[in-house]
Design a protein around this motif. Structure first.
Motif, PDB file in Angstrom:
ATOM      1  N   ARG A  73     -62.017  25.955 -99.559  1.00 27.96           N
ATOM      2  CA  ARG A  73     -62.110  25.475-100.938  1.00 27.96           C
ATOM      3  C   ARG A  73     -62.390  23.984-100.996  1.00 27.96           C
ATOM      4  O   ARG A  73     -61.851  23.199-100.235  1.00 27.96           O
ATOM      5  N   LEU A  74     -63.281  23.598-101.938  1.00 27.04           N
ATOM      6  CA  LEU A  74     -63.583  22.195-102.174  1.00 27.04           C
ATOM      7  C   LEU A  74     -62.883  21.713-103.430  1.00 27.04           C
ATOM      8  O   LEU A  74     -62.869  22.412-104.443  1.00 27.04           O
ATOM      9  N   TYR A  75     -62.339  20.507-103.386  1.00 25.28           N
ATOM     10  CA  TYR A  75     -61.724  19.907-104.562  1.00 25.28           C
ATOM     11  C   TYR A  75     -62.650  18.883-105.220  1.00 25.28           C
ATOM     12  O   TYR A  75     -62.318  18.322-106.256  1.00 25.28           O
ATOM     13  N   SER A  76     -63.788  18.656-104.608  1.00 24.06           N
ATOM     14  CA  SER A  76     -64.741  17.712-105.175  1.00 24.06           C
ATOM     15  C   SER A  76     -65.693  18.435-106.112  1.00 24.06           C
ATOM     16  O   SER A  76     -65.789  19.665-106.117  1.00 24.06           O
ATOM     17  N   ARG A  77     -66.423  17.640-106.902  1.00 22.01           N
ATOM     18  CA  ARG A  77     -67.477  18.156-107.773  1.00 22.01           C
ATOM     19  C   ARG A  77     -68.478  17.033-107.971  1.00 22.01           C
ATOM     20  O   ARG A  77     -68.151  15.854-107.785  1.00 22.01           O
ATOM     21  N   GLY A 136     -58.480   8.678 -99.165  1.00 21.74           N
ATOM     22  CA  GLY A 136     -58.023  10.058 -99.055  1.00 21.74           C
ATOM     23  C   GLY A 136     -59.048  11.062 -98.581  1.00 21.74           C
ATOM     24  O   GLY A 136     -58.712  12.241 -98.430  1.00 21.74           O
ATOM     25  N   THR A 137     -60.297  10.654 -98.339  1.00 26.46           N
ATOM     26  CA  THR A 137     -61.328  11.608 -97.956  1.00 26.46           C
ATOM     27  C   THR A 137     -62.150  11.064 -96.794  1.00 26.46           C
ATOM     28  O   THR A 137     -62.131   9.859 -96.507  1.00 26.46           O
ATOM     29  N   ARG A 166     -50.199  14.544 -94.839  1.00 24.75           N
ATOM     30  CA  ARG A 166     -51.070  13.909 -93.848  1.00 24.75           C
ATOM     31  C   ARG A 166     -51.890  12.756 -94.418  1.00 24.75           C
ATOM     32  O   ARG A 166     -52.560  12.050 -93.671  1.00 24.75           O
ATOM     33  N   THR A 167     -51.876  12.568 -95.718  1.00 30.24           N
ATOM     34  CA  THR A 167     -52.625  11.458 -96.306  1.00 30.24           C
ATOM     35  C   THR A 167     -52.105  10.133 -95.758  1.00 30.24           C
ATOM     36  O   THR A 167     -50.891   9.913 -95.698  1.00 30.24           O
ATOM     37  N   ILE A 168     -53.010   9.251 -95.371  1.00 30.52           N
ATOM     38  CA  ILE A 168     -52.611   7.954 -94.823  1.00 30.52           C
ATOM     39  C   ILE A 168     -52.191   7.036 -95.964  1.00 30.52           C
ATOM     40  O   ILE A 168     -52.999   6.673 -96.815  1.00 30.52           O
ATOM     41  N   THR A 169     -50.932   6.664 -95.978  1.00 33.36           N
ATOM     42  CA  THR A 169     -50.410   5.786 -97.029  1.00 33.36           C
ATOM     43  C   THR A 169     -49.886   4.463 -96.464  1.00 33.36           C
ATOM     44  O   THR A 169     -49.436   3.615 -97.228  1.00 33.36           O
ATOM     45  N   ASP A 170     -49.938   4.314 -95.145  1.00 32.66           N
ATOM     46  CA  ASP A 170     -49.492   3.068 -94.514  1.00 32.66           C
ATOM     47  C   ASP A 170     -50.695   2.157 -94.287  1.00 32.66           C
ATOM     48  O   ASP A 170     -51.646   2.547 -93.590  1.00 32.66           O
ATOM     49  N   ASP A 211     -66.851   4.098 -84.043  1.00 37.91           N
ATOM     50  CA  ASP A 211     -67.395   5.397 -83.654  1.00 37.91           C
ATOM     51  C   ASP A 211     -68.535   5.874 -84.550  1.00 37.91           C
ATOM     52  O   ASP A 211     -69.272   6.796 -84.185  1.00 37.91           O
ATOM     53  N   GLY A 212     -68.641   5.286 -85.754  1.00 37.20           N
ATOM     54  CA  GLY A 212     -69.677   5.729 -86.678  1.00 37.20           C
ATOM     55  C   GLY A 212     -69.409   7.091 -87.269  1.00 37.20           C
ATOM     56  O   GLY A 212     -70.336   7.751 -87.761  1.00 37.20           O
ATOM     57  N   VAL A 213     -68.173   7.510 -87.282  1.00 43.12           N
ATOM     58  CA  VAL A 213     -67.819   8.813 -87.849  1.00 43.12           C
ATOM     59  C   VAL A 213     -66.340   8.796 -88.230  1.00 43.12           C
ATOM     60  O   VAL A 213     -65.530   8.104 -87.603  1.00 43.12           O
ATOM     61  N   ALA A 214     -66.007   9.540 -89.288  1.00 41.32           N
ATOM     62  CA  ALA A 214     -64.608   9.703 -89.697  1.00 41.32           C
ATOM     63  C   ALA A 214     -64.255  11.175 -89.612  1.00 41.32           C
ATOM     64  O   ALA A 214     -65.016  12.032 -90.070  1.00 41.32           O
ATOM     65  N   VAL A 215     -63.114  11.469 -89.027  1.00 41.28           N
ATOM     66  CA  VAL A 215     -62.597  12.837 -88.957  1.00 41.28           C
ATOM     67  C   VAL A 215     -61.250  12.857 -89.672  1.00 41.28           C
ATOM     68  O   VAL A 215     -60.308  12.190 -89.245  1.00 41.28           O
ATOM     69  N   CYS A 216     -61.179  13.571 -90.775  1.00 42.53           N
ATOM     70  CA  CYS A 216     -59.985  13.577 -91.622  1.00 42.53           C
ATOM     71  C   CYS A 216     -59.461  15.006 -91.745  1.00 42.53           C
ATOM     72  O   CYS A 216     -60.143  15.870 -92.304  1.00 42.53           O
ATOM     73  N   ASP A 217     -58.280  15.214 -91.245  1.00 41.18           N
ATOM     74  CA  ASP A 217     -57.697  16.552 -91.221  1.00 41.18           C
ATOM     75  C   ASP A 217     -56.533  16.645 -92.195  1.00 41.18           C
ATOM     76  O   ASP A 217     -55.506  15.990 -92.011  1.00 41.18           O
ATOM     77  N   GLY A 218     -56.708  17.428 -93.266  1.00 44.25           N
ATOM     78  CA  GLY A 218     -55.606  17.714 -94.178  1.00 44.25           C
ATOM     79  C   GLY A 218     -55.211  16.592 -95.102  1.00 44.25           C
ATOM     80  O   GLY A 218     -54.095  16.582 -95.599  1.00 44.25           O
ATOM     81  N   LEU A 219     -56.102  15.648 -95.386  1.00 46.11           N
ATOM     82  CA  LEU A 219     -55.729  14.514 -96.234  1.00 46.11           C
ATOM     83  C   LEU A 219     -55.664  14.885 -97.711  1.00 46.11           C
ATOM     84  O   LEU A 219     -54.843  14.352 -98.457  1.00 46.11           O
ATOM     85  N   ILE A 220     -56.533  15.792 -98.156  1.00 44.20           N
ATOM     86  CA  ILE A 220     -56.534  16.266 -99.534  1.00 44.20           C
ATOM     87  C   ILE A 220     -56.004  17.686 -99.623  1.00 44.20           C
ATOM     88  O   ILE A 220     -55.279  18.051-100.538  1.00 44.20           O
ATOM     89  N   ASP A 221     -56.371  18.490 -98.646  1.00 44.44           N
ATOM     90  CA  ASP A 221     -55.971  19.893 -98.576  1.00 44.44           C
ATOM     91  C   ASP A 221     -55.598  20.176 -97.121  1.00 44.44           C
ATOM     92  O   ASP A 221     -56.403  19.960 -96.211  1.00 44.44           O
ATOM     93  N   LEU A 222     -54.384  20.660 -96.883  1.00 38.62           N
ATOM     94  CA  LEU A 222     -53.926  20.894 -95.521  1.00 38.62           C
ATOM     95  C   LEU A 222     -54.789  21.912 -94.789  1.00 38.62           C
ATOM     96  O   LEU A 222     -54.805  21.953 -93.559  1.00 38.62           O
ATOM     97  N   ALA A 223     -55.522  22.721 -95.525  1.00 36.38           N
ATOM     98  CA  ALA A 223     -56.355  23.754 -94.903  1.00 36.38           C
ATOM     99  C   ALA A 223     -57.751  23.263 -94.565  1.00 36.38           C
ATOM    100  O   ALA A 223     -58.542  24.006 -93.985  1.00 36.38           O
ATOM    101  N   ALA A 224     -58.083  22.018 -94.930  1.00 38.08           N
ATOM    102  CA  ALA A 224     -59.461  21.537 -94.786  1.00 38.08           C
ATOM    103  C   ALA A 224     -59.559  20.305 -93.893  1.00 38.08           C
ATOM    104  O   ALA A 224     -58.670  19.453 -93.871  1.00 38.08           O
TER     105      ALA A 224
END
Length: 266
Positions: free
Chosen positions: A132-136, A145-146, A175-179, A193-206
């Motif tokens: 599921r996507l939460y964006s539009r 957060g993304t 898992r959202t980074i708040t620090d 690295d030229g890339v971001a890998v974000c696991d579960g920051l908005i949705d734990l399943a994504a």
């Protein structure tokens, strides 16, 4: 994100223009349909004033009134918004690469630009069987957060980065980074690295894998991401399998936009 229709829009405004903006800001993803009373309350306007301005907006086509009596954003605003230069040329040049990435991964693909402290989605291709996507399109999320947001923040001017790091940094999941210190390290890694890998920051399943898109001046003008099931959940996908495809698509869009470095690499 945009203020909700529950009264968080700018407080009425001191000018007619400000009041019109307050009315338009009352609408968002959670409040796409509003009655006149709800609009007046959200915009902090007298009902009589709201009635007059809403009538003018509806007459121009910025708002539409449904059979239920509630108002919604009209197509005329979409026509005007689609002319935004940062969206038009970018989307046209990016679409072939977005479609290729979509077909190659069969997952959700997104394109976003930065507006202040938020990422604004200008295009997305959502696979019906993907997570599921939460964006539009036209929607906003805070940069921290993304995946696309972290890329845009990592390459934003230092003054923007420091302003975001000064907080507050909203938590959407555990898992959202708040620090701020942790986020600063993450942004440095994204630049390296030229890339971001974000696991579960908005949705734990994504999980999101994002890369920067560069323009004619070689500066980062947008960010591209693919959103897949988190490897910690059912049907999860390891991000390392996606990084080459996401980077390649981002470089392709950058070349199409005339970015010097991707052209030389090609």
């Amino acid at each position: 994100m945009t203020s909700s229709g529950g009264g968080a829009a700018r407080a009425g405004g001191e000018t007619v223009t400000g009041r019109v903006f307050s009315i338009l800001e009352a609408f968002d993803h959670d409040h796409p349909h509003l009655t006149l009373t709800e609009i007046a309350r959200a915009a902090a306007l007298p009902v009589s004033t709201a009635h007059r301005l809403v009538g003018e907006l509806a007459g121009w086509g910025a708002l539409e009134r449904g059979a239920d009596g509630a108002y919604r954003i009209g197509l005329r605003l979409w026509e005007v918004g689609s002319l935004a230069p940062r969206s038009v040329g970018l989307r046209e040049r990016a679409m072939p690469f977005l479609e290729d990435l979509y077909e190659a991964t069969r997952q959700n693909v997104q394109l976003a630009v930065r507006d202040g402290h938020e990422g604004v989605y200008v295009e997305r291709l959502a696979h019906p069987e993907a997570v599921r996507l939460y964006s539009r399109i036209g929607g906003r999320w805070p940069l921290h957060g993304t995946g696309v947001g972290q890329v845009l923040l990592a390459f934003a001017p230092p003054v923007v980065q420091e302003s975001v790091l000064a907080g507050p940094l909203t938590a959407f999941t555990p898992r959202t980074i708040t620090d701020p210190t942790t986020l600063r390290r993450v942004l440095a890694a994204v630049r390296r690295d030229g890339v971001a890998v974000c696991d579960g920051l908005i949705d734990l399943a994504a999980l999101s894998v994002a890369a920067p898109v560069r323009g004619e001046s070689d500066g980062v003008v947008a960010a591209l991401s693919v959103v897949v099931p988190s490897p910690t959940g059912p049907g999860g996908i390891e991000p390392r399998t996606l990084v080459p495809a996401v980077r390649a698509a981002a470089r392709g869009i950058s070349r199409a936009l005339g970015a010097p470095t991707p052209r030389l690499r090609a």
